[in-house]
Design a protein around this motif. Structure first.
Motif, PDB file in Angstrom:
ATOM      1  N   VAL A 135       0.989  -1.220   0.044  1.00 55.52           N
ATOM      2  CA  VAL A 135      -0.183  -0.384   0.097  1.00 55.52           C
ATOM      3  C   VAL A 135       1.048   0.738   0.058  1.00 55.52           C
ATOM      4  CG1 VAL A 135      -1.638   0.903   1.393  1.00 55.52           C
ATOM      5  CG2 VAL A 135      -1.983  -1.375   0.811  1.00 55.52           C
ATOM      6  N   THR A 136       1.826   1.371   0.721  1.00 56.34           N
ATOM      7  CA  THR A 136       2.893   2.499   0.531  1.00 56.34           C
ATOM      8  C   THR A 136       3.841   2.901   0.362  1.00 56.34           C
ATOM      9  OG1 THR A 136       4.024   1.645   2.723  1.00 56.34           O
ATOM     10  CG2 THR A 136       1.470   2.928   3.314  1.00 56.34           C
ATOM     11  N   THR A 137       3.990   1.751  -0.686  1.00 55.87           N
ATOM     12  CA  THR A 137       5.442   1.578  -1.863  1.00 55.87           C
ATOM     13  C   THR A 137       4.959   2.166  -3.342  1.00 55.87           C
ATOM     14  OG1 THR A 137       5.814  -0.427  -1.979  1.00 55.87           O
ATOM     15  CG2 THR A 137       6.906   0.288  -0.411  1.00 55.87           C
ATOM     16  N   LYS A 138       5.160   2.147  -3.908  1.00 59.05           N
ATOM     17  CA  LYS A 138       5.348   2.808  -5.750  1.00 59.05           C
ATOM     18  C   LYS A 138       5.317   0.627  -6.199  1.00 59.05           C
ATOM     19  CE  LYS A 138       5.243   5.471  -9.486  1.00 59.05           C
ATOM     20  NZ  LYS A 138       6.656   6.519  -9.797  1.00 59.05           N
ATOM     21  N   LEU A 139       6.465   0.121  -5.495  1.00 52.22           N
ATOM     22  CA  LEU A 139       6.646  -0.929  -6.410  1.00 52.22           C
ATOM     23  C   LEU A 139       5.200  -2.011  -5.745  1.00 52.22           C
ATOM     24  CD1 LEU A 139       8.411  -3.724  -7.372  1.00 52.22           C
ATOM     25  CD2 LEU A 139       8.824  -3.646  -5.885  1.00 52.22           C
ATOM     26  N   GLY A 140       5.286  -2.167  -4.504  1.00 50.18           N
ATOM     27  CA  GLY A 140       3.710  -2.778  -3.724  1.00 50.18           C
ATOM     28  C   GLY A 140       2.690  -2.371  -4.617  1.00 50.18           C
ATOM     29  N   GLN A 141       2.734  -0.909  -4.913  1.00 47.67           N
ATOM     30  CA  GLN A 141       0.964  -0.853  -5.272  1.00 47.67           C
ATOM     31  C   GLN A 141       1.606  -1.245  -6.641  1.00 47.67           C
ATOM     32  OE1 GLN A 141      -0.165   3.049  -5.130  1.00 47.67           O
ATOM     33  NE2 GLN A 141      -0.736   3.246  -2.755  1.00 47.67           N
TER      34      GLN A 141
ATOM     35  N   LEU B 177      -2.073 -10.947 -12.558  1.00 45.50           N
ATOM     36  CA  LEU B 177      -2.879 -12.323 -11.950  1.00 45.50           C
ATOM     37  C   LEU B 177      -2.823 -13.306 -11.626  1.00 45.50           C
ATOM     38  CD1 LEU B 177      -6.315 -11.494 -11.721  1.00 45.50           C
ATOM     39  CD2 LEU B 177      -6.412 -12.578 -13.825  1.00 45.50           C
ATOM     40  N   ALA B 178      -1.810 -14.096 -11.870  1.00 46.23           N
ATOM     41  CA  ALA B 178      -1.153 -15.131 -11.345  1.00 46.23           C
ATOM     42  C   ALA B 178      -0.849 -15.254 -10.292  1.00 46.23           C
ATOM     43  CB  ALA B 178      -1.003 -16.042 -12.963  1.00 46.23           C
ATOM     44  N   VAL B 179       0.542 -14.353  -9.922  1.00 42.21           N
ATOM     45  CA  VAL B 179       0.829 -13.948  -9.191  1.00 42.21           C
ATOM     46  C   VAL B 179      -0.091 -13.493  -7.888  1.00 42.21           C
ATOM     47  CG1 VAL B 179       2.113 -12.058  -7.935  1.00 42.21           C
ATOM     48  CG2 VAL B 179       3.150 -13.554 -10.394  1.00 42.21           C
ATOM     49  N   GLY B 180      -1.458 -12.975  -8.284  1.00 43.78           N
ATOM     50  CA  GLY B 180      -1.892 -12.899  -7.215  1.00 43.78           C
ATOM     51  C   GLY B 180      -3.011 -13.613  -6.937  1.00 43.78           C
TER      52      GLY B 180
ATOM     53  N   LEU C 205       8.769 -13.087  -8.128  1.00 41.43           N
ATOM     54  CA  LEU C 205       8.263 -13.430  -9.571  1.00 41.43           C
ATOM     55  C   LEU C 205       8.230 -12.157  -9.889  1.00 41.43           C
ATOM     56  CD1 LEU C 205       8.713 -14.267 -12.827  1.00 41.43           C
ATOM     57  CD2 LEU C 205       6.461 -15.542 -12.552  1.00 41.43           C
ATOM     58  N   ALA C 206       7.018 -11.058  -9.483  1.00 41.02           N
ATOM     59  CA  ALA C 206       6.711 -10.182  -9.174  1.00 41.02           C
ATOM     60  C   ALA C 206       7.497  -9.092  -9.168  1.00 41.02           C
ATOM     61  CB  ALA C 206       5.085  -9.634  -8.210  1.00 41.02           C
ATOM     62  N   VAL C 207       8.771  -9.285  -8.550  1.00 41.75           N
ATOM     63  CA  VAL C 207       9.512  -7.899  -8.270  1.00 41.75           C
ATOM     64  C   VAL C 207      10.354  -8.046  -8.654  1.00 41.75           C
ATOM     65  CG1 VAL C 207      11.292  -7.607  -6.361  1.00 41.75           C
ATOM     66  CG2 VAL C 207       9.085  -7.872  -5.303  1.00 41.75           C
ATOM     67  N   ALA C 208      10.368  -9.563  -9.862  1.00 44.94           N
ATOM     68  CA  ALA C 208      12.029  -9.408 -10.247  1.00 44.94           C
ATOM     69  C   ALA C 208      11.250  -8.991 -12.098  1.00 44.94           C
ATOM     70  CB  ALA C 208      11.952 -10.352 -10.849  1.00 44.94           C
ATOM     71  N   MET C 209       9.883  -8.769 -12.363  1.00 45.28           N
ATOM     72  CA  MET C 209       9.486  -8.885 -13.813  1.00 45.28           C
ATOM     73  C   MET C 209       9.657  -7.033 -13.588  1.00 45.28           C
ATOM     74  SD  MET C 209       6.734 -11.262 -14.088  1.00 45.28           S
ATOM     75  CE  MET C 209       6.097 -10.007 -15.530  1.00 45.28           C
TER      76      MET C 209
ATOM     77  N   ASP D  47       0.097  -4.798  -6.912  1.00 46.53           N
ATOM     78  CA  ASP D  47      -1.367  -4.676  -6.234  1.00 46.53           C
ATOM     79  C   ASP D  47      -1.854  -4.768  -7.849  1.00 46.53           C
ATOM     80  OD1 ASP D  47      -2.242  -6.184  -4.564  1.00 46.53           O
ATOM     81  OD2 ASP D  47      -1.983  -4.357  -3.261  1.00 46.53           O
ATOM     82  N   GLU D  48      -1.328  -2.838  -8.196  1.00 46.63           N
ATOM     83  CA  GLU D  48      -2.784  -2.689  -9.754  1.00 46.63           C
ATOM     84  C   GLU D  48      -2.811  -3.403 -10.794  1.00 46.63           C
ATOM     85  OE1 GLU D  48      -5.171  -0.342 -10.365  1.00 46.63           O
ATOM     86  OE2 GLU D  48      -4.631   0.024  -9.180  1.00 46.63           O
ATOM     87  N   ALA D  49      -1.479  -4.207 -11.322  1.00 48.57           N
ATOM     88  CA  ALA D  49      -1.539  -5.126 -12.191  1.00 48.57           C
ATOM     89  C   ALA D  49      -1.848  -6.188 -11.968  1.00 48.57           C
ATOM     90  CB  ALA D  49       0.133  -5.297 -12.240  1.00 48.57           C
ATOM     91  N   ALA D  50      -2.286  -6.648 -10.975  1.00 47.14           N
ATOM     92  CA  ALA D  50      -2.438  -8.641 -10.963  1.00 47.14           C
ATOM     93  C   ALA D  50      -4.429  -7.859 -11.083  1.00 47.14           C
ATOM     94  CB  ALA D  50      -2.712  -8.744  -9.337  1.00 47.14           C
TER      95      ALA D  50
END
Length: 311
Positions: free
Chosen positions: A41-47, A273-276, A252-256, A50-53
């Motif tokens: 929620v508070t970091t750009k990478l995390g958001q 979505l599969a990651v989520g 995987l989500a972080v490395a992409m 989340d949003e891509a999923a």
């Protein structure tokens, strides 16, 4: 005749030590919740993840004919879950004359749902990091919380012998409910994960209260047959599978690559979505196993009547 002091004192010796796992579990779940909020929620990478999923879910079920029945399921899920939980609570009250556990189970349900709404609308905020068009906070998911909490109330009032099956079915239901909110574009993965953590925290708190109320004079009933029960083995297997599945999906989500969110193609969105889904399903199974093992090893025995011998 010489008495064995260890055998004499084992049921009641160091009663506070038997409560340490419960307090430790509360701290661990609270730390996991805060870590989830801090990253997603508070970091750009995390958001971004989340949003891509979330957008992957929207792209996956774009057709109205496909979304209609699934949306109807989500609309009726809270009411159906509440009715199911109420039925089990009423059975415990009437059939088994058990008053304490139904009250605790009801408090678990209300506490989980209430704290989720309080966290979402009052305590927590979602900073605008130019990732999502919707800046309103949706963390944690209310629908997922209610579904998981309803199953947790049933788990609380269920006899020990049937708890492995109830844990498997209940957290399986919660996993389907959480995955549905993601696939239908209602919630991000972190919203669902947070809901599981909230319900697990309240479940542990309920177990701690029961442990205090029932004392430590009797250990929870466990037998070799229960330990080897098929539902318990399945739940354990799913939890063991869920840990690397969720960890691998997050890695995987972080490395992409993470380009501008509006430029991501459908293939990449479906991958996220599969990651989520891996994060949601993995967390549900791990949380279910965590709560079940805690109750099985350290839980208080079920007493069918509040006062023994009461007519």
């Amino acid at each position: 005749m010489t008495m064995n002091p260890t055998a004499q004192q084992s049921p009641t010796a160091a009663p506070g030590r038997a409560l340490w796992p419960w307090y430790g579990a509360l701290l661990l779940l609270a730390a996991a919740f805060w870590a989830c909020y801090s990253f997603f929620v508070t970091t750009k990478l995390g958001q971004w993840i989340d949003e891509a999923a979330l957008r992957g879910g929207e792209a996956f079920l774009a057709a109205d004919k496909t979304r209609g029945p699934a949306l109807a399921f989500l609309d009726h899920m809270p009411a159906a879950s509440a009715l199911l939980a109420a039925g089990f609570i009423l059975f415990a009250l009437v059939r088994r004359h058990d008053f304490v556990r139904p009250i605790v189970a009801g408090a678990l349900l209300l506490g989980s749902a209430g704290s989720t709404q309080l966290l979402k609308h009052v305590v927590l905020e979602r900073p605008d990091l130019n990732i999502s068009e919707a800046s309103m906070n949706s963390f944690p998911s209310g629908h997922t919380t209610f579904a998981a909490a309803a199953m947790a109330t049933i788990f609380i009032v269920t006899p020990v012998a049937h708890r492995p099956l109830l844990a498997l079915l209940g957290w399986g239901y919660a996993a389907v409910a959480g995955a549905s909110t993601l696939v239908l574009g209602w919630h991000r993965p972190s919203d669902v994960i947070a809901a599981y953590l909230v319900v697990a925290w309240w479940s542990v708190l309920a177990g701690l209260f029961l442990r205090h109320a029932h004392g430590s004079s009797a250990a929870p009933a466990t037998t070799g047959n229960q330990t080897r029960a098929a539902p318990e083995r399945i739940l354990r297997f799913l939890a063991i599978l869920g840990i690397p599945m969720a960890a691998g999906a997050l890695a995987l989500a972080v490395a992409m690559p993470h380009p501008a969110i509006g430029t991501v193609g459908n293939v990449q969105l479906l991958l996220f979505l599969a990651v989520g889904l891996a994060l949601v399903l993995g967390t549900a199974m791990v949380a279910g196993q965590f709560v079940h093992v805690l109750f099985a090893r350290y839980g208080a025995p079920i007493r069918r009547r509040f006062v023994r011998g009461m007519k």
